[in-house]
Design a protein around this motif. Structure first.
Motif, PDB file in Angstrom:
ATOM      1  N   THR A 101     -24.094  70.871  81.767  1.00 52.89           N
ATOM      2  CA  THR A 101     -23.107  71.456  82.673  1.00 52.89           C
ATOM      3  C   THR A 101     -23.614  71.301  84.100  1.00 52.89           C
ATOM      4  O   THR A 101     -24.794  70.994  84.340  1.00 52.89           O
ATOM      5  CB  THR A 101     -22.912  72.950  82.364  1.00 52.89           C
ATOM      6  N   TRP A 102     -22.748  71.524  85.094  1.00 55.29           N
ATOM      7  CA  TRP A 102     -23.184  71.422  86.491  1.00 55.29           C
ATOM      8  C   TRP A 102     -24.239  72.477  86.816  1.00 55.29           C
ATOM      9  O   TRP A 102     -25.148  72.233  87.608  1.00 55.29           O
ATOM     10  CB  TRP A 102     -21.979  71.554  87.428  1.00 55.29           C
ATOM     11  N   LYS A 103     -24.122  73.635  86.195  1.00 58.45           N
ATOM     12  CA  LYS A 103     -25.135  74.677  86.405  1.00 58.45           C
ATOM     13  C   LYS A 103     -26.490  74.213  85.872  1.00 58.45           C
ATOM     14  O   LYS A 103     -27.523  74.391  86.538  1.00 58.45           O
ATOM     15  CB  LYS A 103     -24.708  75.975  85.717  1.00 58.45           C
ATOM     16  N   ARG A 105     -27.483  71.138  85.494  1.00 58.73           N
ATOM     17  CA  ARG A 105     -27.960  70.059  86.364  1.00 58.73           C
ATOM     18  C   ARG A 105     -28.602  70.622  87.628  1.00 58.73           C
ATOM     19  O   ARG A 105     -29.632  70.132  88.090  1.00 58.73           O
ATOM     20  CB  ARG A 105     -26.809  69.131  86.731  1.00 58.73           C
ATOM     21  N   ALA A 106     -27.972  71.645  88.193  1.00 57.72           N
ATOM     22  CA  ALA A 106     -28.514  72.261  89.408  1.00 57.72           C
ATOM     23  C   ALA A 106     -29.880  72.893  89.126  1.00 57.72           C
ATOM     24  O   ALA A 106     -30.804  72.792  89.945  1.00 57.72           O
ATOM     25  CB  ALA A 106     -27.539  73.313  89.939  1.00 57.72           C
ATOM     26  N   ILE A 107     -30.010  73.525  87.971  1.00 54.74           N
ATOM     27  CA  ILE A 107     -31.281  74.147  87.596  1.00 54.74           C
ATOM     28  C   ILE A 107     -32.365  73.091  87.406  1.00 54.74           C
ATOM     29  O   ILE A 107     -33.503  73.246  87.887  1.00 54.74           O
ATOM     30  CB  ILE A 107     -31.113  74.986  86.319  1.00 54.74           C
ATOM     31  N   LEU A 108     -32.020  72.001  86.726  1.00 57.37           N
ATOM     32  CA  LEU A 108     -32.992  70.925  86.499  1.00 57.37           C
ATOM     33  C   LEU A 108     -33.439  70.316  87.827  1.00 57.37           C
ATOM     34  O   LEU A 108     -34.633  70.066  88.035  1.00 57.37           O
ATOM     35  CB  LEU A 108     -32.383  69.837  85.609  1.00 57.37           C
ATOM     36  N   LEU A 109     -32.483  70.077  88.731  1.00 55.34           N
ATOM     37  CA  LEU A 109     -32.815  69.488  90.031  1.00 55.34           C
ATOM     38  C   LEU A 109     -33.672  70.431  90.856  1.00 55.34           C
ATOM     39  O   LEU A 109     -34.655  70.008  91.484  1.00 55.34           O
ATOM     40  CB  LEU A 109     -31.530  69.144  90.792  1.00 55.34           C
ATOM     41  N   ALA A 110     -33.327  71.723  90.866  1.00 57.52           N
ATOM     42  CA  ALA A 110     -34.107  72.701  91.618  1.00 57.52           C
ATOM     43  C   ALA A 110     -35.525  72.802  91.075  1.00 57.52           C
ATOM     44  O   ALA A 110     -36.495  72.871  91.832  1.00 57.52           O
ATOM     45  CB  ALA A 110     -33.420  74.070  91.562  1.00 57.52           C
TER      46      ALA A 110
END
Length: 221
Positions: A101-103, A105-110
């Motif tokens: 999910t986009w959430k 993805r954001a967690i992985l990137l952060a």
């Protein structure tokens, strides 16, 4: 001669630089790990553990503290991933891959960005790596990739691709020429894995009644 000393004796030379047995056998296991992961075979996890033990020895010998630490964490993460896939197999006989999910993805990137910055600072402060931030990037990227792999998220292939692009020059610069060459093979297999898992993820969405992946079963079966 003890085992550690023997593992780090040269097996042969590549481009004028020695290739220790630990680097040779560790990367053979690493290649096998990617092949098995592409086939969604549960044996990819124990093979990865063995390869990480060998590459830990190679990294210590080459003075890459971050990469050596990475191998320790990879072993722990591989044990976790192994248990996750075993649970999935016990529950349904298969592991369904999916896009994050986009959430997520954001967690992985952060985690990748913040983790690299913090761990790179630690390596630089302690003088544990001659190139701390790329070293840290590979370390954190491997953790993020293995977490995503354990969750059967397609994006784990993207993370491994990003790790490989930094790992090639870092390994060569650190004297681990064979590791650098192997990373080139990783790039090809990562792309193949990304294509395969992406197709299977779409199959899962369009036809949920059909198995998307079978652990230990070849795609051709």
């Amino acid at each position: 001669m003890d085992l550690f000393a023997w593992l780090n004796t040269p097996a042969f030379e590549l481009l004028g630089k020695p290739v220790p047995y630990s680097d040779l056998f560790g990367n053979i296991c690493a290649l096998a790990t990617v092949v098995l992961a592409l086939r969604r075979n549960i044996l990819s996890w124990p093979v990865q553990i063995l390869g990480s033990i060998l590459l830990f020895s190679a990294s210590v010998s080459a003075g890459l503290g971050g990469n050596a630490s990475r191998q320790v964490v990879i072993i722990v993460a591989a044990v976790w991933g192994w248990t996750q896939w075993k649970k999935s197999k016990a529950a349904s006989g298969e592991v369904l891959v999916r896009w994050a999910t986009w959430k997520e993805r954001a967690i992985l990137l952060a985690a990748l960005v913040i983790g690299t910055g913090v761990f790179g600072w630690v390596l630089a402060l302690g003088g544990w790596s001659w190139n701390p931030y790329p070293d840290a990037y590979i370390f954190i990227g491997s953790i993020v990739a293995m977490y995503a792999q354990g969750r059967a998220i397609v994006e784990f292939w993207f993370v491994w691709l990003a790790v490989d692009l930094v790992g090639i020059p870092l390994a060569v610069a650190g004297g681990l020429v064979f590791s650098g060459v192997v990373y080139l093979f990783f790039l090809v297999m990562v792309i193949l894995g990304l294509i395969d898992w992406s197709k299977r993820s779409r199959q899962t969405i369009s036809a949920p009644h059909r198995p998307a992946t079978d652990i230990g079963r070849d795609p051709e079966d």
